[in-house]
Design a protein around this motif. Structure first.
Motif, PDB file in Angstrom:
ATOM      1  N   LEU A  48      15.357  -3.687   0.828  1.00 10.75           N
ATOM      2  CA  LEU A  48      14.220  -3.319  -0.007  1.00 10.75           C
ATOM      3  C   LEU A  48      13.815  -4.456  -0.946  1.00 10.75           C
ATOM      4  N   ASP A  49      14.754  -5.295  -1.341  1.00  8.44           N
ATOM      5  CA  ASP A  49      14.413  -6.414  -2.211  1.00  8.44           C
ATOM      6  C   ASP A  49      13.447  -7.362  -1.500  1.00  8.44           C
ATOM      7  N   GLY A  50      13.681  -7.619  -0.210  1.00  6.26           N
ATOM      8  CA  GLY A  50      12.781  -8.473   0.546  1.00  6.26           C
ATOM      9  C   GLY A  50      11.401  -7.862   0.682  1.00  6.26           C
ATOM     10  N   LYS A  51      11.324  -6.551   0.792  1.00 12.24           N
ATOM     11  CA  LYS A  51      10.017  -5.901   0.906  1.00 12.24           C
ATOM     12  C   LYS A  51       9.286  -5.865  -0.429  1.00 12.24           C
ATOM     13  N   GLN A  91       4.980   2.189 -13.178  1.00 14.06           N
ATOM     14  CA  GLN A  91       4.131   0.999 -13.274  1.00 14.06           C
ATOM     15  C   GLN A  91       3.537   0.616 -11.920  1.00 14.06           C
ATOM     16  N   SER A  92       4.326   0.742 -10.858  1.00  8.03           N
ATOM     17  CA  SER A  92       3.801   0.410  -9.528  1.00  8.03           C
ATOM     18  C   SER A  92       2.732   1.412  -9.095  1.00  8.03           C
ATOM     19  N   GLN A  93       2.873   2.672  -9.501  1.00 12.23           N
ATOM     20  CA  GLN A  93       1.849   3.675  -9.180  1.00 12.23           C
ATOM     21  C   GLN A  93       0.566   3.396  -9.953  1.00 12.23           C
ATOM     22  N   LYS A  94       0.712   2.924 -11.200  1.00 21.18           N
ATOM     23  CA  LYS A  94      -0.469   2.548 -11.992  1.00 21.18           C
ATOM     24  C   LYS A  94      -1.177   1.362 -11.329  1.00 21.18           C
ATOM     25  N   LEU A  95      -0.415   0.390 -10.875  1.00 21.09           N
ATOM     26  CA  LEU A  95      -0.978  -0.763 -10.167  1.00 21.09           C
ATOM     27  C   LEU A  95      -1.680  -0.309  -8.892  1.00 21.09           C
ATOM     28  N   GLN A  96      -1.071   0.619  -8.185  1.00 15.83           N
ATOM     29  CA  GLN A  96      -1.671   1.156  -6.956  1.00 15.83           C
ATOM     30  C   GLN A  96      -3.016   1.824  -7.265  1.00 15.83           C
ATOM     31  N   LEU A 113       0.889  -9.256  -3.340  1.00 15.48           N
ATOM     32  CA  LEU A 113      -0.192  -8.779  -4.199  1.00 15.48           C
ATOM     33  C   LEU A 113      -0.679  -9.887  -5.135  1.00 15.48           C
ATOM     34  N   GLU A 114       0.276 -10.659  -5.673  1.00 17.37           N
ATOM     35  CA  GLU A 114      -0.099 -11.770  -6.554  1.00 17.37           C
ATOM     36  C   GLU A 114      -1.012 -12.745  -5.814  1.00 17.37           C
ATOM     37  N   TYR A 115      -0.652 -13.073  -4.605  1.00 19.37           N
ATOM     38  CA  TYR A 115      -1.465 -14.001  -3.828  1.00 19.37           C
ATOM     39  C   TYR A 115      -2.881 -13.469  -3.662  1.00 19.37           C
ATOM     40  N   GLY A 116      -3.012 -12.197  -3.322  1.00 25.04           N
ATOM     41  CA  GLY A 116      -4.335 -11.631  -3.105  1.00 25.04           C
ATOM     42  C   GLY A 116      -5.137 -11.498  -4.378  1.00 25.04           C
ATOM     43  N   LEU A 117      -4.485 -11.065  -5.465  1.00 28.90           N
ATOM     44  CA  LEU A 117      -5.196 -10.863  -6.731  1.00 28.90           C
ATOM     45  C   LEU A 117      -5.714 -12.170  -7.314  1.00 28.90           C
ATOM     46  N   TRP A 118      -5.014 -13.263  -7.059  1.00 27.49           N
ATOM     47  CA  TRP A 118      -5.430 -14.540  -7.649  1.00 27.49           C
ATOM     48  C   TRP A 118      -6.073 -15.473  -6.621  1.00 27.49           C
ATOM     49  N   HIS A 119      -6.340 -14.953  -5.424  1.00 26.05           N
ATOM     50  CA  HIS A 119      -7.037 -15.758  -4.422  1.00 26.05           C
ATOM     51  C   HIS A 119      -8.296 -15.054  -3.910  1.00 26.05           C
ATOM     52  N   GLY A 120      -8.826 -14.157  -4.718  1.00 24.08           N
ATOM     53  CA  GLY A 120     -10.137 -13.571  -4.437  1.00 24.08           C
ATOM     54  C   GLY A 120     -10.183 -12.542  -3.329  1.00 24.08           C
ATOM     55  N   GLN A 121      -9.046 -11.980  -2.917  1.00 24.07           N
ATOM     56  CA  GLN A 121      -9.092 -10.954  -1.885  1.00 24.07           C
ATOM     57  C   GLN A 121      -9.609  -9.641  -2.474  1.00 24.07           C
ATOM     58  N   ALA A 163      -0.594  -2.608  -1.855  1.00 33.89           N
ATOM     59  CA  ALA A 163      -0.220  -1.820  -3.030  1.00 33.89           C
ATOM     60  C   ALA A 163       0.439  -0.511  -2.621  1.00 33.89           C
ATOM     61  N   ASP A 164      -0.068   0.100  -1.563  1.00 36.58           N
ATOM     62  CA  ASP A 164       0.543   1.351  -1.088  1.00 36.58           C
ATOM     63  C   ASP A 164       1.972   1.101  -0.614  1.00 36.58           C
ATOM     64  N   GLY A 165       2.150  -0.007   0.117  1.00 42.14           N
ATOM     65  CA  GLY A 165       3.490  -0.329   0.604  1.00 42.14           C
ATOM     66  C   GLY A 165       4.450  -0.603  -0.538  1.00 42.14           C
ATOM     67  N   LEU A 166       3.984  -1.297  -1.561  1.00 41.10           N
ATOM     68  CA  LEU A 166       4.843  -1.580  -2.716  1.00 41.10           C
ATOM     69  C   LEU A 166       5.253  -0.289  -3.420  1.00 41.10           C
ATOM     70  N   ALA A 167       4.296   0.584  -3.674  1.00 38.49           N
ATOM     71  CA  ALA A 167       4.614   1.847  -4.348  1.00 38.49           C
ATOM     72  C   ALA A 167       5.586   2.670  -3.516  1.00 38.49           C
TER      73      ALA A 167
END
Length: 690
Positions: free
Chosen positions: A505-508, A465-470, A531-539, A548-552
């Motif tokens: 890793l939980d903090g990251k 799922q994280s790769q799909k998001l990426q 990512l949530e902040y950026g996706l819902w704040h117009g970034q 997204a790369d870091g999350l994946a």
């Protein structure tokens, strides 16, 4: 506080007025017969009755305090039923006797005057003691129902003071009151209150195990009504109706209310034809008394004995207090003489003798040279009644345990030493006390292995799922990325019990911006919430691509590392409580909402993770306390229904858009669920006594 005070106010007012009227009639009769010298005998009887009533309340309180939890429920339930019986009888007696009360008391006074001082003291004592004992019992029941004493005691005190004032006004003829109407109205009110006490008492008996049906609910409105709201508290405090009631409670409440209220009202209609005849008879009796006044006034009072006048009043007041003190001392004095028990490899249990049933306090003293743990156990099954951990050499700590019928021994477990069990003692005469079956080192291995498999499979899904998001963000498809972000984030939230093993890793992956120097703009703010902040704040997609790369990358690292990480089995029961504790602290306050408005969706995922964990722990919990999961499952459904109601066809309702009443209900239900979950860590704690 008013809702908790009102039932006690009503009983204090009514019972106080009944007792006050009786005393007023006694005093007025003696004054009319010119026997004021006999008034101290009336007040002696009254004082003795008050002393007996207070002593009775003290005995009830201290007796209940020394019982085990289930025994307290049984004790309270039985006394609640007795209180209902007393109040019902009192209501019907006063309805029948209100008009003839004055003549009846005056006739008793005349007879007492002929018999001497003791008879007059006994007459006043019996007349007032009945009301006092009823008041003590009903007040004790109200305090137990309310869960605190301040409101009920204030209500009773105000009612008694008001009753005393009314009686004084009636005696001085400054007030006129239709007593028949007063006792009719208050009688109807007390019948309604008694119906609630009956339901509460039956619930106590169900929780004690004496009566079945504790899980057969007639209704559960906790998902629709906030149990902590002012209106729910008002109804519960005055009528003892709660948002969740069993079938037995409802049937008993309705049956009692319909039958008793019908009989009460029918009796009123039947009695309306008699008042004129009764009033005529009473006037005739009064005229007869007035004619006899001269003769009675001229009759010399019995000669006083050589005994000091204060001896009898002092004895009648002191004896009930002494008796109550003796009962309390027998039930509670054992705490003052708490046994000192030795803890060591050589002297484990030294000084331990067969204790009395009830709550006991043992002073555990480490007489050895090693830090020790000590357990009060059933020597046959190893079940634990009480424990002290980390007892240092030369130190003493108290261990409190409830003792019932059975065998008891001490198990001393020194650090680095061998476990030693003392000689056992047998106790009789107590109720059955449930001990906790200890959890050994290997008992959590199977649930832990199953949960690890659940997490491994969940992480594999999360990586996909994280790769799909990426890929969505790399392709600039931010609308799809928002939907895929929610799917992946909820998958991670459902793995809540494993947070403790994810380490840094939980903090990251799911860290918050709180505490970071630049908050949401800080480079250390990464993962799902960034990512949530950026996706819902117009970034832009370009801005979010590194996130997204870091999350994946971090999820892939976690998938690789988790199978080899240590997972302390003792953490498993803790997580059953901590997941939803974090939910209440973060999700349900909106602290983790970075713009998507999906805090309630995350709450639902946390519930799913908790349920998965509870399912794996169920066999161990059912062995130790089957009712825990009954309560927890009810609470889980309640919270789950409240959360699900916030999801509409358009998506999840943001927390700040949730109606205030719905939000209060959700917070209240979650708080109650946390209370229901709180025994689980203690029940499944790994003990060296096993």
């Amino acid at each position: 506080m008013w809702d908790e005070a009102f039932p006690s106010f009503l009983i204090g007012l009514r019972e106080g007025l009944e007792a006050g009227l009786i005393v007023s009639i006694l005093v007025a009769t003696l004054v009319r017969f010119d026997r004021k010298g006999r008034l101290p005998q009336v007040w002696t009887g009254v004082a003795a009755a008050v002393a007996v009533s207070l002593s009775f309340g003290a005995v009830l309180t201290f007796t209940a305090a020394n019982l085990s939890g289930h025994a307290q429920e049984a004790f309270g339930g039985i006394l609640s039923l007795i209180a209902v019986g007393f109040v019902t009888a009192m209501v019907f007696w006063m309805r029948r006797s209100a008009r003839s009360l004055s003549a009846e008391i005056r006739s008793k006074v005349e007879a007492s005057l002929a018999l001497g001082a003791g008879a007059l003291v006994l007459t006043s004592f019996l007349a007032v003691a009945r009301e006092g004992l009823e008041t003590s019992l009903f007040l004790w029941t109200n305090v137990r129902t309310a869960g605190e004493s301040t409101g009920p005691l204030i209500g009773a005190a105000v009612g008694l003071v008001l009753a005393a004032g009314l009686c004084w006004g009636l005696y001085r003829r400054a007030l006129k009151m239709n007593l028949t109407r007063f006792f009719t109205i208050t009688g109807a009110g007390l019948i309604v209150i008694a119906a609630g006490v009956l339901g509460y008492g039956l619930r106590d008996l169900q929780e004690s195990g004496l009566v079945g049906g504790s899980t057969s609910y007639a209704f559960d409105l906790s998902g629709h009504l906030d149990a902590q709201s002012w209106y729910a508290t008002l109804v519960q405090g005055t009528l003892n109706l709660t948002v969740t009631m069993t079938v037995l409670q409802v049937v008993a409440y309705v049956a009692y209310l319909c039958i008793v209220m019908t009989l009460f009202l029918q009796g009123l209609r039947a009695g309306q034809a008699a008042p004129a005849a009764e009033q005529t008879a009473e006037k005739t009796a009064e005229q007869t008394e007035e004619k006899a006044t001269g003769t009675a006034a001229g009759t010399p009072a019995p000669a006083a004995s050589g005994r000091p006048r204060w001896v009898l009043p002092a004895a009648l007041v002191a004896v009930p207090a002494v008796v109550a003190g003796a009962v309390i001392a027998v039930s509670d004095g054992k705490k003052d003489s708490a046994a000192t028990v030795a803890v060591s490899e050589q002297e484990c249990g030294k000084g331990f003798t067969a204790p009395l049933p009830g709550q006991q306090v043992f002073q555990m003293r480490n007489t050895g040279d090693k830090v020790s743990e000590v357990y009060l156990v059933n020597p046959a099954s190893g079940a634990v009644y009480g424990e002290v951990e980390g007892l240092a050499p030369g130190t003493t700590r108290a261990l409190t345990a409830t003792i019932g019928t059975g065998d008891y021994a001490w198990r001393c477990v020194p650090t680095g030493g061998k476990s030693v069990t003392s000689a056992s003692v047998h106790v009789t005469g107590g109720s059955e006390v449930k001990a906790v079956k200890p959890v050994g080192d290997g008992d959590l291995d199977a649930p832990l292995a199953a949960y690890k498999d659940y997490v491994v499979n969940g992480l594999a899904t999360l990586m996909t799922q994280s790769q799909k998001l990426q890929a969505d963000i790399h392709g600039g498809d931010l609308a799809t990325a928002r939907a895929d972000w929610l799917t992946a984030h909820l998958q991670y939230a459902s793995l809540g019990a494993a947070y403790g093993t994810f380490a840094d890793l939980d903090g990251k992956i799911d860290g918050r911006a709180d505490g970071l120097p630049d908050k949401t703009a800080d480079p250390g703010f990464t993962g799902f919430l960034r990512l949530e902040y950026g996706l819902w704040h117009g970034q832009s997609a370009a801005d979010l691509t590194p996130v997204a790369d870091g999350l994946a990358r971090d999820v892939a690292t976690l998938v690789h590392d988790f199978p080899t990480q240590d997972f302390d089995p003792a953490d498993l029961p803790l997580r059953a409580h901590e997941i939803l504790e974090n939910t209440l602290q973060f999700e349900l306050t909106g602290d983790t909402d970075m713009g998507s408005g999906t805090s309630l969706a995350t709450t639902q995922a946390n519930l799913a993770g908790t349920q998965e964990l509870l399912t794996l722990l169920q066999p161990l919990l059912d062995e130790r306390d089957p009712q825990v999961l009954v309560r927890v499952n009810t609470g889980m459904k309640r919270v789950g229904d409240l959360v699900a109601a916030a999801r509409t066809a358009d998506g999840w309702t943001p927390l700040d858009k949730l109606p205030a009443d719905a939000r209060r209900r959700l917070n209240g239900a979650t708080g109650q669920l946390l209370e229901d979950l709180s025994p689980i860590p203690a029940l499944l704690e790994i003990r060296k006594a096993a």
